[in-house]
Design an enzyme around this catalytic site. Structure first.
Site, PDB file in Angstrom:
ATOM      1  CD  GLU A 272      -2.774  -1.127  -0.162  1.00  0.00           C
ATOM      2  OE1 GLU A 272      -3.186  -0.076  -0.670  1.00  0.00           O
ATOM      3  OE2 GLU A 272      -2.952  -2.239  -0.701  1.00  0.00           O
ATOM      4  CD1 TRP A 275      -1.380  -0.112  -3.931  1.00  0.00           C
ATOM      5  CD2 TRP A 275      -1.863   1.052  -5.796  1.00  0.00           C
ATOM      6  NE1 TRP A 275      -1.908  -0.992  -4.864  1.00  0.00           N
ATOM      7  CE2 TRP A 275      -2.209  -0.302  -6.007  1.00  0.00           C
ATOM      8  CE3 TRP A 275      -2.066   1.967  -6.830  1.00  0.00           C
ATOM      9  CZ2 TRP A 275      -2.744  -0.750  -7.221  1.00  0.00           C
ATOM     10  CZ3 TRP A 275      -2.603   1.527  -8.030  1.00  0.00           C
ATOM     11  CH2 TRP A 275      -2.932   0.172  -8.218  1.00  0.00           C
ATOM     12  CD1 TRP A 303     -16.695  13.743 -17.924  1.00  0.00           C
ATOM     13  CD2 TRP A 303     -17.509  12.269 -16.463  1.00  0.00           C
ATOM     14  NE1 TRP A 303     -15.716  12.805 -17.683  1.00  0.00           N
ATOM     15  CE2 TRP A 303     -16.194  11.893 -16.792  1.00  0.00           C
ATOM     16  CE3 TRP A 303     -18.218  11.476 -15.560  1.00  0.00           C
ATOM     17  CZ2 TRP A 303     -15.569  10.764 -16.253  1.00  0.00           C
ATOM     18  CZ3 TRP A 303     -17.609  10.358 -15.011  1.00  0.00           C
ATOM     19  CH2 TRP A 303     -16.298  10.009 -15.365  1.00  0.00           C
ATOM     20  CD1 TRP A 379     -10.423  11.613  -6.029  1.00  0.00           C
ATOM     21  CD2 TRP A 379     -12.374  11.032  -6.941  1.00  0.00           C
ATOM     22  NE1 TRP A 379     -11.395  11.827  -5.096  1.00  0.00           N
ATOM     23  CE2 TRP A 379     -12.615  11.486  -5.628  1.00  0.00           C
ATOM     24  CE3 TRP A 379     -13.462  10.613  -7.704  1.00  0.00           C
ATOM     25  CZ2 TRP A 379     -13.890  11.519  -5.063  1.00  0.00           C
ATOM     26  CZ3 TRP A 379     -14.743  10.659  -7.150  1.00  0.00           C
ATOM     27  CH2 TRP A 379     -14.951  11.105  -5.847  1.00  0.00           C
TER      28      TRP A 379
HETATM   29  P1  FAD Z   1      -3.260   2.117   5.095  1.00  0.00           P
HETATM   30  O1  FAD Z   1      -4.146   1.105   4.528  1.00  0.00           O
HETATM   31  O2  FAD Z   1      -2.897   1.986   6.538  1.00  0.00           O
HETATM   32  O3  FAD Z   1      -2.016   2.320   4.175  1.00  0.00           O
HETATM   33  C1  FAD Z   1      -0.776   2.888   4.597  1.00  0.00           C
HETATM   34  C2  FAD Z   1      -0.402   4.064   3.712  1.00  0.00           C
HETATM   35  O4  FAD Z   1      -0.248   3.664   2.363  1.00  0.00           O
HETATM   36  C3  FAD Z   1      -1.421   5.176   3.685  1.00  0.00           C
HETATM   37  O5  FAD Z   1      -1.307   6.021   4.806  1.00  0.00           O
HETATM   38  C4  FAD Z   1      -1.126   5.869   2.375  1.00  0.00           C
HETATM   39  O6  FAD Z   1      -0.059   6.778   2.494  1.00  0.00           O
HETATM   40  C5  FAD Z   1      -0.677   4.712   1.493  1.00  0.00           C
HETATM   41  N1  FAD Z   1      -1.809   4.232   0.695  1.00  0.00           N
HETATM   42  C6  FAD Z   1      -2.706   3.281   1.035  1.00  0.00           C
HETATM   43  N2  FAD Z   1      -3.572   3.076   0.024  1.00  0.00           N
HETATM   44  C7  FAD Z   1      -3.217   3.916  -0.963  1.00  0.00           C
HETATM   45  C8  FAD Z   1      -3.731   4.172  -2.275  1.00  0.00           C
HETATM   46  N3  FAD Z   1      -4.770   3.507  -2.792  1.00  0.00           N
HETATM   47  N4  FAD Z   1      -3.119   5.116  -3.026  1.00  0.00           N
HETATM   48  C9  FAD Z   1      -2.047   5.801  -2.557  1.00  0.00           C
HETATM   49  N5  FAD Z   1      -1.527   5.591  -1.322  1.00  0.00           N
HETATM   50  C10 FAD Z   1      -2.100   4.666  -0.542  1.00  0.00           C
HETATM   51  N6  FAD Z   1      -4.719   8.855  -0.045  1.00  0.00           N
HETATM   52  C11 FAD Z   1      -4.095   9.964   0.387  1.00  0.00           C
HETATM   53  O7  FAD Z   1      -3.109   9.856   1.127  1.00  0.00           O
HETATM   54  N7  FAD Z   1      -4.508  11.197   0.011  1.00  0.00           N
HETATM   55  C12 FAD Z   1      -5.593  11.376  -0.811  1.00  0.00           C
HETATM   56  O8  FAD Z   1      -5.926  12.514  -1.142  1.00  0.00           O
HETATM   57  C13 FAD Z   1      -6.301  10.228  -1.238  1.00  0.00           C
HETATM   58  N8  FAD Z   1      -7.415  10.334  -2.002  1.00  0.00           N
HETATM   59  C14 FAD Z   1      -8.071   9.202  -2.394  1.00  0.00           C
HETATM   60  C15 FAD Z   1      -9.213   9.314  -3.199  1.00  0.00           C
HETATM   61  C16 FAD Z   1      -9.914   8.185  -3.605  1.00  0.00           C
HETATM   62  C17 FAD Z   1     -11.126   8.323  -4.485  1.00  0.00           C
HETATM   63  C18 FAD Z   1      -9.477   6.914  -3.203  1.00  0.00           C
HETATM   64  C19 FAD Z   1     -10.211   5.672  -3.632  1.00  0.00           C
HETATM   65  C20 FAD Z   1      -8.338   6.774  -2.427  1.00  0.00           C
HETATM   66  C21 FAD Z   1      -7.627   7.902  -2.019  1.00  0.00           C
HETATM   67  N9  FAD Z   1      -6.462   7.805  -1.230  1.00  0.00           N
HETATM   68  C22 FAD Z   1      -5.809   8.936  -0.827  1.00  0.00           C
HETATM   69  C23 FAD Z   1      -5.844   6.492  -0.972  1.00  0.00           C
HETATM   70  C24 FAD Z   1      -6.283   5.780   0.304  1.00  0.00           C
HETATM   71  O9  FAD Z   1      -7.670   5.756   0.409  1.00  0.00           O
HETATM   72  C25 FAD Z   1      -5.707   6.397   1.575  1.00  0.00           C
HETATM   73  O10 FAD Z   1      -4.313   6.573   1.448  1.00  0.00           O
HETATM   74  C26 FAD Z   1      -5.944   5.485   2.779  1.00  0.00           C
HETATM   75  O11 FAD Z   1      -7.338   5.265   2.942  1.00  0.00           O
HETATM   76  C27 FAD Z   1      -5.384   6.123   4.024  1.00  0.00           C
HETATM   77  O12 FAD Z   1      -5.678   5.328   5.139  1.00  0.00           O
HETATM   78  P2  FAD Z   1      -4.530   4.606   5.960  1.00  0.00           P
HETATM   79  O13 FAD Z   1      -3.433   5.559   6.247  1.00  0.00           O
HETATM   80  O14 FAD Z   1      -5.174   3.948   7.121  1.00  0.00           O
HETATM   81  O15 FAD Z   1      -4.043   3.533   4.920  1.00  0.00           O
END
Ligand code: FAD
Length: 463
Positions: A272, A275, A303, A379
């Site tokens: 993650e 990502w 759209w 997005w």
């Molecule tokens: P964990 O599951 O604990 O993951 C650890 C870290 O990995 C996160 O803190 C984050 O830095 C990174 N990470 C995890 N998933 C993703 C992902 N899909 N893409 C990129 N990095 C990821 N994340 C943001 O940080 N900022 C945003 O503005 C953002 N906008 C989003 C918009 C949409 C529509 C979607 C679907 C996802 C978005 N995310 C965004 C990705 C993701 O949802 C969040 O990073 C995540 O929910 C943060 O929770 P966590 O720290 O508990 O994640």
């Protein structure tokens, strides 16, 4: 020698390469500059976070006898002023990777170097810099799996830098008062839910990571998609503001890597973080992704802007409980669980056919972790027009998603209290129970089946 450290999104002392470099050279002048013309301007939730993060960081520097200087305006002008005022001989910072920032920083570096200052920049926020991971042919990756295979193999895993000993300047330097920056909401002050949930700053970040290692990590691989399970780290805002080093996180996962049971979770968690790296890689190589679809054929997508439907979505009043729970979690606490982000984004772009940019703008304003790379790439991923995106025809059904990932309705009950008394087999489709039992909760604003078909037809029209 006096080195000015320009702090940006590296609001920490531990494993901060620019700060450690400056400390090794001699006296240190740490500076944070609030830019007047930041593009895109920071959202309101992000500003709330920044205020508290700077407040915590200022205290850390104060305790070390090296005050953090706050200034507002044009960074180049302010740095040049400080160079004069404090007899600065060198300037350093940790790199940022947004297209406009790269350009701006390069110009500042050139100008300061021309004036005879030593200027250095460092990698303080990524495991690999965006340009450091290349395909066999030498270009950028467009697909996550091969990207991450390569990127993960390149992570150095070096020891992190300790908190440096700091020597401040002998005479004081003028600083703004953080309270005058107006980063906090006032009339009305809507930030109670954010303060309840979050502790911005390095200590808050490290405590949260410790807690995750103790209680969340073991469940991560199995339950990270279940919003009521507390199996995620919630580190994203801390990572965005650089209050914790991603290299520190990476290294502290190493002991778990080979452990039976938990190793799978540690690797999933690392991917993650992958990502996050991949999003930075995409934004660096494809700088148009905050506004334009990665897949150009989507420029012609039909759209439909609809302000009434948009407002229902923003306010968590769509009549679909999982969507509404997510949107209310966002509004009240500045965060939304990843699984639910995917569901609400799919609902907006596919069931309502509202452009993904409109959703990204709302997230930008309301998320405490709003991040240009992650937000834009995610997005586009959900909308189907991004790199390595979910296929367009994958339209999340919020009812079945709720039944699968919040089977008892615990998450929904937390954020949609009108539905608190419904049974778990009723809560995902409240329109099927008597109105008196749903406390004024709205009827669905659209029909899932009909809008799904409309979306698929719109997609077909592209070919
Ligand atoms: P964990 O599951 O604990 O993951 C650890 C870290 O990995 C996160 O803190 C984050 O830095 C990174 N990470 C995890 N998933 C993703 C992902 N899909 N893409 C990129 N990095 C990821 N994340 C943001 O940080 N900022 C945003 O503005 C953002 N906008 C989003 C918009 C949409 C529509 C979607 C679907 C996802 C978005 N995310 C965004 C990705 C993701 O949802 C969040 O990073 C995540 O929910 C943060 O929770 P966590 O720290 O508990 O994640």
């Amino acid at each position: 020698m006096t080195t000015l450290v320009w702090l940006r999104r590296d609001l920490r002392l531990l494993d901060n390469p620019a700060l450690s470099h400056a400390a090794r050279q001699g006296r240190v002048l740490p500076v944070y500059i609030l830019e007047d013309n930041e593009v895109p301007g920071m959202g309101r939730a992000g500003r709330w976070w920044l205020h508290h993060s700077l407040s915590a960081l200022r205290e850390q520097f104060r305790q070390r006898g090296c005050p953090l200087i706050l200034r507002r305006g044009n960074p180049q002008q302010i740095i040049e002023d400080l160079v004069q005022e404090a007899e600065v001989t060198a300037v350093c910072w940790n790199r940022l990777y947004e297209p406009a920032t790269i350009k701006r920083d390069a110009a500042i570096k050139e100008q300061l170097t021309f004036r005879g200052l030593e200027v250095r920049s460092f990698n303080g926020s990524l495991l690999n810099e965006p340009w450091a991971v290349e395909t066999g042919q030498g270009g950028p990756y467009r697909v996550f799996t091969p990207y991450w295979r390569q990127a993960a193999s390149q992570v150095a895993g070096d020891r992190i830098l300790p908190v440096p000993e700091l020597k401040g300047l002998e005479s004081p330097v003028k600083s703004n008062d953080l309270r005058d920056w107006g980063l906090l909401p006032t009339k009305p002050d809507w930030s109670g839910g954010l303060a309840w949930r979050w502790t911005p700053g390095e200590k808050g970040a490290l405590d949260r990571f410790d807690k995750f290692l103790e209680t969340g990590l073991q469940k991560y691989a199995g339950y990270r998609d279940f919003p009521a399970e507390n199996a995620i780290s919630e580190l994203s805002p801390h990572l965005h503001f650089g209050e914790i080093s991603v290299r520190d996180i990476w290294n502290r996962l190493t002991p778990f890597e080979e452990l039976a049971g938990i190793g799978r979770s540690a690797n999933k968690f690392r991917s993650e973080l992958g990502w996050r790296e991949f999003s930075a890689h995409l934004l660096y190589h494809f700088p148009h992704i905050p506004t334009e679809p990665f897949r150009p054929e989507f420029s012609d997508f039909p759209w439909q802007q609809d302000d009434e439907l948009l407002e229902c979505w923003q306010q968590g009043m769509t009549g679909y409980p999982l969507v509404d729970a997510g949107m209310r979690e966002l509004w009240q606490s500045g965060f939304m669980h990843n699984r639910v982000r995917m569901v609400v984004a799919s609902f907006l772009t596919k069931n309502l056919l509202i452009p993904w940019q409109t959703g990204a703008d709302w997230f930008w304003d309301t998320l405490v972790d709003a991040d240009l790379a992650n937000n834009s790439a995610s997005w586009q991923w959900v909308a189907g027009c991004g790199a390595d995106a979910a296929p367009y025809f994958r339209i999340f059904n919020p009812v079945t998603q709720g039944q699968k990932f919040d089977p008892q309705g615990k998450y929904i009950r937390q954020w949609v209290p009108e539905l608190r008394d419904l049974d778990s087999d009723e809560i995902h489709a409240p329109w099927q129970v008597q109105k008196e039992r749903t406390g004024g909760y709205p009827d669905p604003i659209i029909d899932l089946k009909a809008t799904r078909e409309r979306a698929l037809a719109a997609y077909k029209s592209l070919k």
